[in-house]
Scaffold this active site. Structure first.
Site: not given
Length: 262
Positions: A153, A112
């Site tokens: 992400d 992330y």
């Protein structure tokens, strides 16, 4: 094997959505980001009852990553320091943004990446430094691994065709600035290839839509969730797609899953 990545923007808020999605997609591995819960409060039980092994690295209210797998999770580690050492990692493991495990011979690296807030800000500099450490981390893994799936992400659209308005890629916009894209390109230069682009060349495919601007209903999206594969895995990939269905639900995450199949 099917491996999915999904920023769920709070696993406790969207537990039922994730369970429903797993029932109809039936993926072998699901990598989650922005779980927003400390490890002891992670809602493991319903996923374990579905047959998934669960590995988590979380913190209260922010960040957090997890891996669900129908196959045994081996060699699990969290953060950068187990791979590159504390001297290089420094403060960058305080935020829970990296988890890795080996699943059926594939090294999964679930990330992330920080958003960066705005170009030139302190958070932007943090993001660029974080990406530098990720590069060193991957170099270390590559010394022993040939099958790596780097997913998550990334908070970076690699090219202008990955943005609903390609002009934003020419205006030093956060998530599309030259420095961010260069950092991703350096990672790709280690041998990682974009699984989605193996099968889809055209623009207009997105994985994130901003809540604040009714972006989903207007399809004003960005492709910032990715699977990057080492050459051996890239050759074995038979499909990679974005599943928009979860973004259509009531109170969804602002991201939607991306799946790669081998």
């Amino acid at each position: 094997m099917k491996i999915a990545t999904w920023n769920v923007n709070s696993i406790r808020t969207r537990k039922e959505q994730v369970l429903d999605w797993l029932n109809y997609q039936d993926v072998d591995v699901l990598c989650l980001q922005e779980t927003k819960v400390i490890d002891q409060d992670f809602p493991r039980t319903p996923f374990e009852e579905m047959g998934y092994a669960v590995a988590v690295s979380g913190q209260k209210a922010y960040n957090g990553v997890a891996i669900f797998s129908k196959h045994p999770l081996e060699a699990v580690s969290c953060g950068f320091s187990p791979i590159v050492g504390e001297a290089i990692t420094g403060k960058f493991d305080e935020q829970k943004r990296v988890i890795t495990a080996v699943v059926d011979g594939i090294r999964l690296v679930n990330v992330y990446i920080p958003n960066g807030s705005s170009v030139g800000s302190d958070k932007y500099q943090y993001k660029l430094h974080w990406l530098e450490i990720l590069n060193q981390y991957l170099q270390q893994l590559l010394q022993a691994e040939t099958k790596i799936c780097l997913c998550g992400d990334f908070n970076v659209a690699p090219e202008n065709r990955d943005i609903y308005d390609p002009k934003k890629g020419d205006t030093n916009h956060i998530m599309a600035s030259p420095e961010e894209r260069s950092a991703i390109a350096l990672i790709q230069s280690l041998g990682f290839q974009d699984a989605f682009r193996k099968f889809t060349e055209e623009g207009g495919h997105y994985s994130w839509w901003d809540y604040r601007t009714r972006a989903f209903s207007r399809d004003r999206g960005w492709r910032i969730d990715h699977h990057f594969l080492t050459p051996e895995l890239y050759q074995k990939a038979v499909n990679c797609w974005i599943d928009r269905a979860p973004r259509k639900q009531e109170k969804p995450s602002d991201h939607t899953p991306v799946i790669v199949e081998f």
